[in-house]
Design a protein around this motif. Structure first.
Motif, PDB file in Angstrom:
ATOM      1  N   LYS A  42      39.052 -60.678 -25.306  1.00 44.65           N
ATOM      2  CA  LYS A  42      38.448 -59.708 -25.008  1.00 44.65           C
ATOM      3  C   LYS A  42      37.547 -59.112 -23.624  1.00 44.65           C
ATOM      4  O   LYS A  42      37.998 -58.526 -22.831  1.00 44.65           O
ATOM      5  CB  LYS A  42      37.739 -58.616 -26.511  1.00 44.65           C
ATOM      6  CG  LYS A  42      38.007 -59.158 -27.716  1.00 44.65           C
ATOM      7  CD  LYS A  42      36.516 -58.719 -28.405  1.00 44.65           C
ATOM      8  CE  LYS A  42      36.232 -59.232 -28.691  1.00 44.65           C
ATOM      9  NZ  LYS A  42      36.141 -60.459 -28.784  1.00 44.65           N
ATOM     10  N   SER A  43      37.028 -60.666 -23.424  1.00 36.81           N
ATOM     11  CA  SER A  43      36.389 -59.885 -22.281  1.00 36.81           C
ATOM     12  C   SER A  43      36.775 -60.251 -21.358  1.00 36.81           C
ATOM     13  O   SER A  43      37.287 -60.052 -20.217  1.00 36.81           O
ATOM     14  CB  SER A  43      35.549 -61.573 -22.367  1.00 36.81           C
ATOM     15  OG  SER A  43      34.387 -60.777 -22.722  1.00 36.81           O
ATOM     16  N   THR A  44      38.061 -61.680 -21.004  1.00 43.59           N
ATOM     17  CA  THR A  44      39.512 -61.246 -20.286  1.00 43.59           C
ATOM     18  C   THR A  44      39.972 -60.373 -20.266  1.00 43.59           C
ATOM     19  O   THR A  44      40.048 -59.692 -18.837  1.00 43.59           O
ATOM     20  CB  THR A  44      40.318 -62.549 -20.480  1.00 43.59           C
ATOM     21  OG1 THR A  44      39.494 -64.088 -21.291  1.00 43.59           O
ATOM     22  CG2 THR A  44      41.521 -63.055 -19.325  1.00 43.59           C
ATOM     23  N   ALA A 162      32.649 -50.615 -21.870  1.00 42.88           N
ATOM     24  CA  ALA A 162      31.969 -51.987 -22.314  1.00 42.88           C
ATOM     25  C   ALA A 162      31.686 -53.645 -23.080  1.00 42.88           C
ATOM     26  O   ALA A 162      33.062 -52.910 -23.490  1.00 42.88           O
ATOM     27  CB  ALA A 162      30.558 -50.698 -22.982  1.00 42.88           C
ATOM     28  N   ASP A 163      31.821 -54.535 -22.903  1.00 41.14           N
ATOM     29  CA  ASP A 163      31.989 -55.921 -23.038  1.00 41.14           C
ATOM     30  C   ASP A 163      30.507 -55.816 -24.096  1.00 41.14           C
ATOM     31  O   ASP A 163      29.621 -56.639 -23.616  1.00 41.14           O
ATOM     32  CB  ASP A 163      31.641 -56.873 -22.280  1.00 41.14           C
ATOM     33  CG  ASP A 163      32.827 -58.078 -22.949  1.00 41.14           C
ATOM     34  OD1 ASP A 163      32.979 -57.316 -23.977  1.00 41.14           O
ATOM     35  OD2 ASP A 163      33.275 -58.802 -21.804  1.00 41.14           O
ATOM     36  N   GLU A 164      30.964 -55.903 -25.479  1.00 41.41           N
ATOM     37  CA  GLU A 164      29.641 -56.251 -26.668  1.00 41.41           C
ATOM     38  C   GLU A 164      28.772 -55.653 -26.070  1.00 41.41           C
ATOM     39  O   GLU A 164      27.496 -56.359 -26.382  1.00 41.41           O
ATOM     40  CB  GLU A 164      29.500 -57.825 -26.408  1.00 41.41           C
ATOM     41  CG  GLU A 164      30.872 -58.489 -26.971  1.00 41.41           C
ATOM     42  CD  GLU A 164      31.271 -58.568 -27.663  1.00 41.41           C
ATOM     43  OE1 GLU A 164      31.105 -58.261 -28.620  1.00 41.41           O
ATOM     44  OE2 GLU A 164      32.913 -59.557 -28.159  1.00 41.41           O
ATOM     45  N   PRO A 165      28.682 -53.804 -26.211  1.00 36.55           N
ATOM     46  CA  PRO A 165      27.317 -53.270 -25.030  1.00 36.55           C
ATOM     47  C   PRO A 165      26.134 -54.024 -26.511  1.00 36.55           C
ATOM     48  O   PRO A 165      24.824 -53.306 -26.213  1.00 36.55           O
ATOM     49  CB  PRO A 165      27.334 -52.360 -25.243  1.00 36.55           C
ATOM     50  CG  PRO A 165      28.864 -51.751 -25.989  1.00 36.55           C
ATOM     51  CD  PRO A 165      29.353 -53.246 -26.365  1.00 36.55           C
TER      52      PRO A 165
HETATM   53 MG   LIG Z   1      33.390 -61.799 -24.785  1.00 37.89          MG
END
Ligand SMILES: [Mg+2]
Ligand SMILES: Nc1ncnc2c1ncn2[C@@H]1O[C@H](COP(=O)(O)OP(=O)(O)O)[C@@H](O)[C@H]1O
Lengths: 226, 296
Positions: A42-44, A162-165
């Protein structure tokens, strides 16, 4: 189309294959969840939107501009169309709430006379009126993330990422943050949110793209069954 | 890439950062001061060594002894011939009588009479030839030696060649030393500044992701680097000028034969260059350290 991924793969220098043949389109005004367990990629994927990472293979377009062919000097302009919300908030501890938000306008060269009213406006929007002169350390986690969101929208981005906000927040606070993001989306900002919390996603009536081991497993509207 | 609108912002940021990271600022200034101090001392030493070597070299002269059978006009002709050689600075005639007097004074003891001892004046007439450039001495001496009417040429054969060898290497080594010192200073300063930048990496990362240009991020750090560099070099220049000043004044009375450089204009130029070096090292160190953090 605001975002287009065509057969994107990412292999990190250490050999980890984080993304494998991802094709994906995001329309203007959409709200889209990137679901997946930790390590799914996901983050990538999200980092490619603002070009912190570039794909090993494939093409990415944001607002019809190729991220892959983009020159280094064009990256700031790309990022000015985006707002980023982080799991760990990334607030500057020695600046007040108002200063943290103003910071985002200053670094893109806004005029001081425009900064003050806009900061007041977004502080109101995220429900932190009265906390302008507090420091991040004096706020709860949920409030700090509201500052993070205010900072992300202060430059009126096309796309909010938003990454794991809510990764550092309890479930009730997380739902409040979700409501704030839905609110921002309703006002016209496209939102891409990465999360591993199915509880937040299952009743959202939003598009959910599920990643597993770097591949897209499904692309559905919740609350359909997976 | 720098406009007036942002100028006050850049200076305010630099100032805030300097006062916020006081300990790191002091460390950087100290590092800078020590580096510039060593560098300055090396430069002063080099310049003095160079002056000393120049002095040694310019003392070099060729003594051309004339055949004793020459007529007056032949002697004059030889002078003209020597003067025509390129690179000759001066030609002075020393008569055999004068040479004897000179020799006599070298023995200092007035009661000792050379002529009486030897019976007659054994010395020939000679020319003392100086070269414009001391490096030409050997070559000139060889040319003069080939001229008719010249009995013998003396220029400190062997010693001169060795002297040039030595001065050449002293110059090469001292310049190499200064270059190494400068490189060491850049490295040391870059490392210290990297610590200061590292403390703010989160902020830099944030700025990059928000869409700040590299130059917008760099300027405050550059200003900071210039300030730290100038402060450091200022301290070292004060120490250096004070130390060197006392050295000159004490040595000039005690060891007057060591020709120290003391011209104010030259020294001021050196100090100004050191100051500029400090500022440039500050910027260079910042540039080197910063780039890695801008690569987001
Ligand atoms: Mg991540
Ligand atoms: N900078 C990196 N260098 C090497 N491997 C990485 C890097 N970032 C992430 N990875 C690896 O890529 C995979 C996907 O990671 P990530 O995109 O962070 O997943 P998620 O955000 O879904 O948890 C993981 O195996 C992770 O260890």
């Amino acid at each position: 189309m605001l975002v287009q991924f065509y057969n994107v793969s990412k292999v990190y220098p250490n050999g980890v294959k984080a993304l494998n043949d991802i094709s994906l389109k995001v329309d203007r005004g959409e709200f889209i969840f990137l679901m997946g367990s930790s390590g799914a990629g996901k983050s990538t994927l999200v980092k490619m939107l603002f070009r912190e990472e570039v794909p090993t293979r494939g093409q990415i377009f944001v607002a019809s501009r190729s991220i892959v062919r983009m020159k280094r000097s064009e990256v700031p302009q790309l990022r000015r169309n985006m707002g980023i919300v982080f799991q760990d908030f990334k607030l500057l501890e020695n600046k007040t709430i108002a200063e943290n938000i103003a910071f985002a306008m200053k670094v893109v060269g806004s005029k001081s006379k425009d900064i003050r009213p806009r900061v007041t406006e977004v502080i109101q929007m995220v429900g932190l009126k009265g906390k302008e002169n507090s420091f991040p350390g004096q706020l709860s986690g949920g409030e700090q993330q509201r500052v993070g969101i205010a900072r992300a929208i202060v430059n009126r981005p096309l796309l909010l990422i938003a990454d794991e906000p809510s990764g550092n927040l309890d479930m009730d606070t997380a739902r409040d943050i979700m409501d704030l993001l839905y609110d921002i989306n309703r006002k016209g900002t496209t939102v891409v949110m990465a999360t591993h919390a199915w509880e937040l996603v299952k009743n959202a009536r939003k598009r959910v793209v599920t990643l597993e081991a770097g591949r897209i497993l499904s692309d559905i509207y919740s609350p359909e069954s997976l | 890439m720098m406009n007036i609108k942002n100028l006050t912002y850049f200076f305010r940021e630099a100032y805030t950062s300097l006062s916020r990271n006081r300990l790191l600022s002091i460390a950087t200034v100290t590092t800078m001061a020590i580096c510039i101090l060593i560098l300055g001392a090396a430069v002063l030493m080099t310049i003095n060594a160079d002056k000393f070597m120049n002095r040694l070299e310019s003392d070099l002269e060729i003594v051309a002894f004339l055949d004793s059978s020459l007529s007056k006009s032949q002697v004059t002709d030889i002078k003209g011939d020597i003067e025509k050689l390129s690179g000759v600075k001066s030609v002075i005639f020393v008569s055999r009588e004068q040479a004897l007097v000179n020799l006599q004074t070298k023995f200092a003891d007035k009661n000792y009479d050379l002529v009486k001892t030897i019976g007659k004046n054994p010395l020939p007439d000679s020319y003392e030839v100086k070269a414009q450039n001391p490096q030409d001495v050997v070559n000139l001496a060889q040319q003069i030696n080939k001229m008719p009417g010249i009995y013998k040429v003396n220029y400190g054969q062997g010693v001169v060649e060795r002297l040039f060898q030595v001065t050449k290497w002293v110059r090469i080594i001292s310049i190499g030393f200064i270059v190494l010192l400068t490189m060491g200073a850049v490295f040391l300063i870059a490392t210290t500044i990297r610590l200061a930048i590292f403390a703010r990496r989160k902020e830099i990362y944030l700025m990059k992701l928000i869409g700040a240009t590299d130059w917008f991020i760099r300027w405050p750090f550059f200003i900071e680097g210039i300030m730290l560099g100038s402060m450091g070099s200022l301290i070292s220049i004060l120490l250096l000028s004070w130390g060197y000043g006392s050295l000159v004044s004490s040595l000039q009375t005690a060891l007057f034969f060591i020709p120290l450089v003391y011209q104010q204009s030259l020294l001021i130029n050196i100090y100004l260059s050191l100051f500029a070096t400090g500022a440039i090292l500050g910027v260079l160190g910042t540039y080197i350290s910063l780039n890695r953090f801008l690569d987001v």
